[in-house]
Enzyme design. Structure first.
Site, short mmCIF file in Angstrom:
data_model
loop_
_atom_site.label_atom_id
_atom_site.label_comp_id
_atom_site.label_asym_id
_atom_site.label_seq_id
_atom_site.Cartn_x
_atom_site.Cartn_y
_atom_site.Cartn_z
N MET A 28 12.64 -40.81 -7.49
CA MET A 28 11.86 -40.26 -8.58
C MET A 28 12.40 -39.45 -9.72
SD MET A 28 8.15 -39.73 -6.62
CE MET A 28 8.76 -37.96 -5.90
N ASP A 29 13.70 -40.08 -10.23
CA ASP A 29 14.52 -39.69 -11.24
C ASP A 29 13.97 -39.58 -12.66
OD1 ASP A 29 18.06 -39.71 -11.60
OD2 ASP A 29 16.62 -37.83 -11.96
N GLY A 30 14.18 -38.48 -13.47
CA GLY A 30 13.75 -38.72 -14.91
C GLY A 30 12.65 -37.78 -15.36
N SER B 53 14.65 -44.73 -10.50
CA SER B 53 14.35 -44.69 -11.91
C SER B 53 15.40 -43.92 -12.79
CB SER B 53 12.97 -44.21 -12.01
OG SER B 53 12.94 -42.80 -11.68
#
Lengths: 284, 313
Positions: A41-43, A229
């Site tokens: 769950m990047d960003g 992501s």
């Protein structure tokens, strides 16, 4: 009056969206559906910066996106969902940032502990916390273990939350345990008159299954799809052992922007390659 | 995936000439965007001429090769990866699309590999790891495997001289027990002969899988525990790193992994070592991989922000 109209409009929109979504999932279900999807769950921080929001709001937006994504995955029929919540490497971040994440995690876990009303219990989701939990605060670790106990009877789906996790740490732990087992097996056997060269051969050989059995993630099958992501194309020490033949998908959207279309695209790509991969598995 | 790293007899003649730029490969329509941002024509440059290449010379620092690496326009020296890994996928598909036998695909793949080795030498890359033959590939038809093994042998014999001349060190990693004895001996000789070369280290993964590498490391460590050389509680990440087969190099962690043919997976290659590697996937099939594609991968790599889990947005 006006508020009623707005509320009705929102509900109608929600119902229509839900109907369209279920229709799309019905079509997807004609082909093979993945059993397990893992998410990096990047960003969230970049999202907060992009919209000039506080970092905490960025994480909250991330949680909302996660809840939506979990709901879609379960509607689609997935049995296992894994999320990379916090890496051991993230302990290098600023203390206030780490505290933000830990507070968010604590809120989520406390939500799970409310037996009747929690989302996970309502949907029959069993929760595992995967990682080196000894690195967490005493309170958080205790809460995580309690949540695992509370949800242990749920059997509709499984959510694996990787917390204080890296693959290197997981593999090191598995190697350590395998060596311990091998050592015990070697010294636990009866002492007999064995020649030196024979003794070397008698030493238990460590096989792949021995190491695999000791992995934290041994509670679930390997993921079929890994979605990261924000467009970064790297694994960042996540599920290295488990993703050797997994489809990798790197949408550019930041995590809070990730939506149904990305999930559908990932599943379509999975279906395209599925028959070829199944054939390869049977050959080997 | 390519299961051969060395050229056939007729290609040997090209080795004796000075290192030269890659000859144009067959170009398929699926190549993605332009590589050189300064290129104004619509055609991709397949062969750069002396006028096109901007010379980027610096004095070699302590510990690096004495030769000055010449980089093309658009690449920054300080952002060059030290270790590049490649999954050479798509040879059989390339042959099938052209109605050629599978062996033609492997031969074409060889040319690409030779070109890549040349480019790595020229651009100062220190380590190149290539996935030549996976543990899973043993399930392929016997005829194909026998052909590949004999090509391996022929290649090692014929290419050794050029490796010595070009100062390339060759290392082979993988489970050798399944390889023919003659090939095993050839590999040992080649490794011994080239062990002091320092221009480029070419690591060829043959009969290799990332999981196998970790299990054999675990086995070595278990033996050390049994012999009371270490305690189980002393087992940590750096110990495992030392026992992996990539301990033959100073830079065991690839900075960049390139996979051709559009497949979006790692396929059990360098599992532990890929923890922070930047991944780059190309639609091109491996025999079509050339300087243009390598430039594209390197440019993409140089634009990435590598945070290793830490600060930065």
């Amino acid at each position: 009056m006006e508020e009623d109209t707005v509320a009705n409009a929102i509900q109608l929109f929600g119902n229509v969206s839900s109907f369209i979504r279920k229709f799309i999932f019905r079509i997807l279900s004609v082909g093979p559906i993945p059993n397990h999807i893992a998410f990096i769950m990047d960003g969230n921080r970049r999202y907060a910066k992009k919209w000039n929001l506080d970092l905490r709001v960025g994480y909250k937006a991330g949680i909302l996106a996660l809840i939506c994504m979990l709901k879609y995955c379960m509607e689609l029929g997935l049995k296992y969902i894994t999320i990379y919540a916090f890496s051991i490497d993230n302990f290098k971040r600023r203390p206030e940032e780490i505290q933000n994440v830990m507070d968010t995690m604590r809120d989520i876990i406390e939500g799970m502990l409310k037996e009747e009303s929690s989302i996970v219990n309502q949907h029959g989701v069993r929760v595992y916390f995967i990682g080196n939990l000894r690195l967490l605060s005493e309170a958080l670790r205790a809460a995580a273990e309690k949540a695992m106990n509370v949800t242990a009877k749920n059997d509709k789906a499984v959510l694996l939350v990787c917390l204080a996790y890296t693959s290197s740490n997981e593999i090191t732990h598995a190697v350590q345990e395998s060596c311990n087992d091998a050592n015990r097996a070697c010294h636990g056997g009866e002492k007999s008159e064995i020649k030196e060269e024979e003794e070397e051969e008698q030493y238990p050989i460590i096989k792949l299954v021995d190491v695999e059995r000791q992995m934290y993630m041994a509670v679930a099958p390997d993921p079929d799809i890994l979605i990261r992501s924000s467009g970064e194309t790297r694994l960042s020490n996540f599920l290295l052992w488990q993703t050797t033949s997994c489809l990798l998908y790197f949408p550019k959207a930041l995590w809070p922007e990730l939506g149904l279309r990305h999930l559908v695209w990932a599943v379509l790509n999975f279906q395209r390659r599925h028959s070829y991969l199944e054939k390869k598995k049977k050959q080997s | 995936m390519l299961s051969l790293q060395f050229p056939l007899l007729q290609i040997i003649n090209t080795l004796s000439s000075k290192p030269k730029l890659l000859s144009p490969n067959l170009h398929n329509a699926h190549l993605s965007s332009r590589i050189n941002p300064h290129e104004t024509t619509s055609k991709l440059p397949l062969r750069a001429t002396a006028q096109d290449v901007a010379v980027n010379r610096t004095v070699a620092g302590a510990g690096s090769s004495a030769e000055e690496a010449v980089l093309p326009d658009g690449l920054r020296r300080e952002l060059m990866p030290k270790h590049v890994a490649v999954i050479m996928d798509g040879n059989r598909r390339w042959a099938k699309v052209r109605g050629l036998p599978v062996r033609a695909g492997y031969e074409a793949g060889l040319r690409s590999l030779r070109g890549l080795v040349e480019l790595c030498c020229k651009w100062g890359i220190r380590v190149l790891t290539v996935f030549a033959f996976s543990c899973d590939n043993w399930s392929r038809p016997k005829v194909e495997i026998d052909f590949l093994m004999s090509l391996f042998e022929k290649g090692v014999e014929e290419d050794l001289e050029s490796f010595v001349r070009e100062e390339i060190r060759i290392s082979v990693i993988g489970d050798f027990s399944k390889l023919p004895k003659t090939l095993q001996e050839l590999i040992s000789d080649a490794e011994e002969t080239t062990k002091n070369n320092s221009q480029l280290q070419l690591i060829v993964a043959v009969s290799y899988s990332g999981k196998y590498d970790i299990v054999q490391a675990c086995q070595s460590i278990a033996l050390k525990v049994k012999n009371s050389l270490i305690e189980p509680k002393d087992i940590d990440e750096s110990l495992i790193e030392q026992e992996l087969e990539t301990n033959c190099t100073e830079f065991p962690y690839p900075d960049l992994l390139i996979r051709t043919s559009g497949e979006l997976r790692v396929s059990n290659f360098l599992l532990w070592q890929l923890s922070y590697t930047e991944l780059f996937f190309l639609q091109s099939l491996w025999p079509d991989f050339g300087e243009a594609e390598f430039l594209e991968a390197l440019c993409s790599f140089q634009q990435r922000q590598r945070r290793y889990g830490g600060h930065g947005l």
